[in-house]
Scaffold this motif. Sequence first.
Motif, mmCIF file in Angstrom:
data_model
loop_
_atom_site.group_PDB
_atom_site.id
_atom_site.type_symbol
_atom_site.label_atom_id
_atom_site.label_comp_id
_atom_site.label_asym_id
_atom_site.label_seq_id
_atom_site.Cartn_x
_atom_site.Cartn_y
_atom_site.Cartn_z
ATOM 1 N N CYS A 97 32.573 -10.739 7.966
ATOM 2 C CA CYS A 97 33.147 -10.454 6.641
ATOM 3 C C CYS A 97 33.420 -11.758 5.886
ATOM 4 O O CYS A 97 33.570 -12.825 6.471
ATOM 5 N N LEU A 98 33.463 -11.653 4.546
ATOM 6 C CA LEU A 98 33.475 -12.851 3.690
ATOM 7 C C LEU A 98 34.871 -13.419 3.472
ATOM 8 O O LEU A 98 35.003 -14.575 3.065
ATOM 9 N N ASP B 292 38.041 -19.624 2.809
ATOM 10 C CA ASP B 292 37.233 -20.849 2.775
ATOM 11 C C ASP B 292 36.217 -20.967 3.906
ATOM 12 O O ASP B 292 35.447 -21.931 3.961
ATOM 13 N N VAL B 293 36.231 -20.007 4.830
ATOM 14 C CA VAL B 293 35.227 -19.974 5.891
ATOM 15 C C VAL B 293 34.082 -19.068 5.404
ATOM 16 O O VAL B 293 34.343 -18.016 4.804
ATOM 17 N N PRO B 294 32.822 -19.441 5.612
ATOM 18 C CA PRO B 294 31.719 -18.619 5.086
ATOM 19 C C PRO B 294 31.721 -17.172 5.587
ATOM 20 O O PRO B 294 31.469 -16.253 4.823
ATOM 21 N N ARG B 295 32.016 -16.997 6.882
ATOM 22 C CA ARG B 295 32.087 -15.642 7.432
ATOM 23 C C ARG B 295 33.148 -15.593 8.538
ATOM 24 O O ARG B 295 33.286 -16.553 9.299
ATOM 25 N N TYR B 296 33.829 -14.463 8.609
ATOM 26 C CA TYR B 296 34.931 -14.284 9.563
ATOM 27 C C TYR B 296 34.637 -13.142 10.541
ATOM 28 O O TYR B 296 33.761 -12.300 10.302
ATOM 29 N N MET B 297 35.425 -13.125 11.628
ATOM 30 C CA MET B 297 35.484 -11.989 12.556
ATOM 31 C C MET B 297 36.927 -11.465 12.534
ATOM 32 O O MET B 297 37.871 -12.255 12.424
ATOM 33 N N VAL B 298 37.111 -10.148 12.695
ATOM 34 C CA VAL B 298 38.450 -9.565 12.786
ATOM 35 C C VAL B 298 38.536 -8.725 14.066
ATOM 36 O O VAL B 298 37.622 -7.937 14.359
#
Lengths: 305, 305
Positions: free
Chosen positions: A123-124, A106-112
Amino acid sequence: MAIFSITKAGADRGTKITTGADVRVAARINNFNSPTSGLAPTFLQANLVVLPSRYASDFRLLCARNPVPCPLIAESTSTGCWNSVTSTIPGLNGGAILSDCDLRRDVPRYMVYKDSTPIKKGCLDIVDEWTDDHVAFLIGCSFSFESALTAAGLPPRHTTLNRNVPIYRTSIPLCPAGAFTGSTYVVSMRSYKASEVERVREITRAYTATHGEPIAWGWDAVKRLGIEDIDAPTWGESPLTQDERPLGDVEGEEHDVPVFWGCGVTPMEAVARSSLEGVVMTHDPGCMLLLDCRDSDIVPAACVA
Amino acid sequence: MAIFSITKAGADRGTKITTGADVRVAARINNFNSPTSGLAPTFLQANLVVLPSRYASDFRLLCARNPVPCPLIAESTSTGCWNSVTSTIPGLNGGAILSDCDLRRDVPRYMVYKDSTPIKKGCLDIVDEWTDDHVAFLIGCSFSFESALTAAGLPPRHTTLNRNVPIYRTSIPLCPAGAFTGSTYVVSMRSYKASEVERVREITRAYTATHGEPIAWGWDAVKRLGIEDIDAPTWGESPLTQDERPLGDVEGEEHDVPVFWGCGVTPMEAVARSSLEGVVMTHDPGCMLLLDCRDSDIVPAACVA
């Protein structure tokens, strides 16, 4: 391809994206993956930090010891749970903050991050990375008080210029907590006339769940916070360009001074600067999680003058 | 003259002064007016700040924004009330913290400020200064975790030498709150071997109502905190004398490093450095208010490993 099909401009043209839930659903089906500033006005936006469960109690303590830069507002209802949260805001339950959610999408873009090193940026979703051992934490975001400032006739300049807020790493140490050591405050900056600072402090004071009143202001503060160049923020956009009035004082006219608030990038920085083992996920700065509660829900009635 | 008739040595010789209430009553009738370190072991000791009511909400916010140096544990049940307090520690009511009290007399020695300037030091009561408009606040004190350190075989050196703990003003800014601006952290210091620091952090971590784990440690921290001379503390006693082993590393042997905790002198310093109007009272540093609850009462069960 659906990505980018719903944008802020799209929303302005009438695309139905007016609530926090609208933004979450659009992000979930990969119909929206841009910064969320200005989207679904008055709906609270949050920073996301997802940790292996063995770091959960240390992270709670980090937030408890540093509530101004790290205001914890909710966490996974149980370890591994990605579809409901428990509130840490008095009088506001988890369902009121966030219902019908998938924290993995549900977050537009993530960090890992793996072992505190970034391995994926922008990432999506984090469906492949999420495990039954992960715990999500939601941290307040200063977007919430910007509408209050605007309503009072004191709009932050970056919003009127349709830019990102400038964000700076500082030398002010966080109080360490267990595995989280060696990190410092991150601050956001909005500029105001010196004569406006007390009013700006008053307006933002009640927003204790989203950083509250500024931590420092004025030109002296730049050096005191260990900021080398006010024109070169660590994240976000520079406060200066050629065509704008300068921030600094010029003889005969009152110009702006910088005003600094605790920033929700602080806990992400704490994750990156600590030596954590395993996989940690966060939102991509600027691409926040939209919630169901409103900015006004987090202001305790007792704090409203 | 009764003053000084009950001393710590007196207590050691069998004078009946074993509980927090015993110390309060002795102070109330001016039978005791000395520093309280080591008195009534395991009973919690507290810092006292008494403010005009118009500063009460700003002071609560100062404590909420800076919980490590300013852990608020209780306040007057109502404005002007000097004989009962309301607890701010979850699960511990005001009566459990402090009953049968007279906040105007039960501290061995007080300080009085007018317009943020000290006008009385070491006075035995504040009956003449207290008005119906005053509100008292109790702040946690790090004495509480010293017995836990001692029980773990890590007694603070100042306690084994029967001295006061060294206390330093730092350059680390407090997060401002309303009328309280421009102040900095005050820290207490206990020295340990570098190899002991992680254990010391673990033991003190759970004492969140009384400063919790250290905020900094090691020789690097001295400069980072803006402390000019570790041998010349701002308050308390120097950690060094001729006959002691040095704190610094010497080749071939592991010597101590300084370990710093948030200190309850911080809110007093914030009072003195802000521009407050009217009469403010505090305890005289070292002469604390003794409570009815025990050190172990303030450690949340969830935090105990």
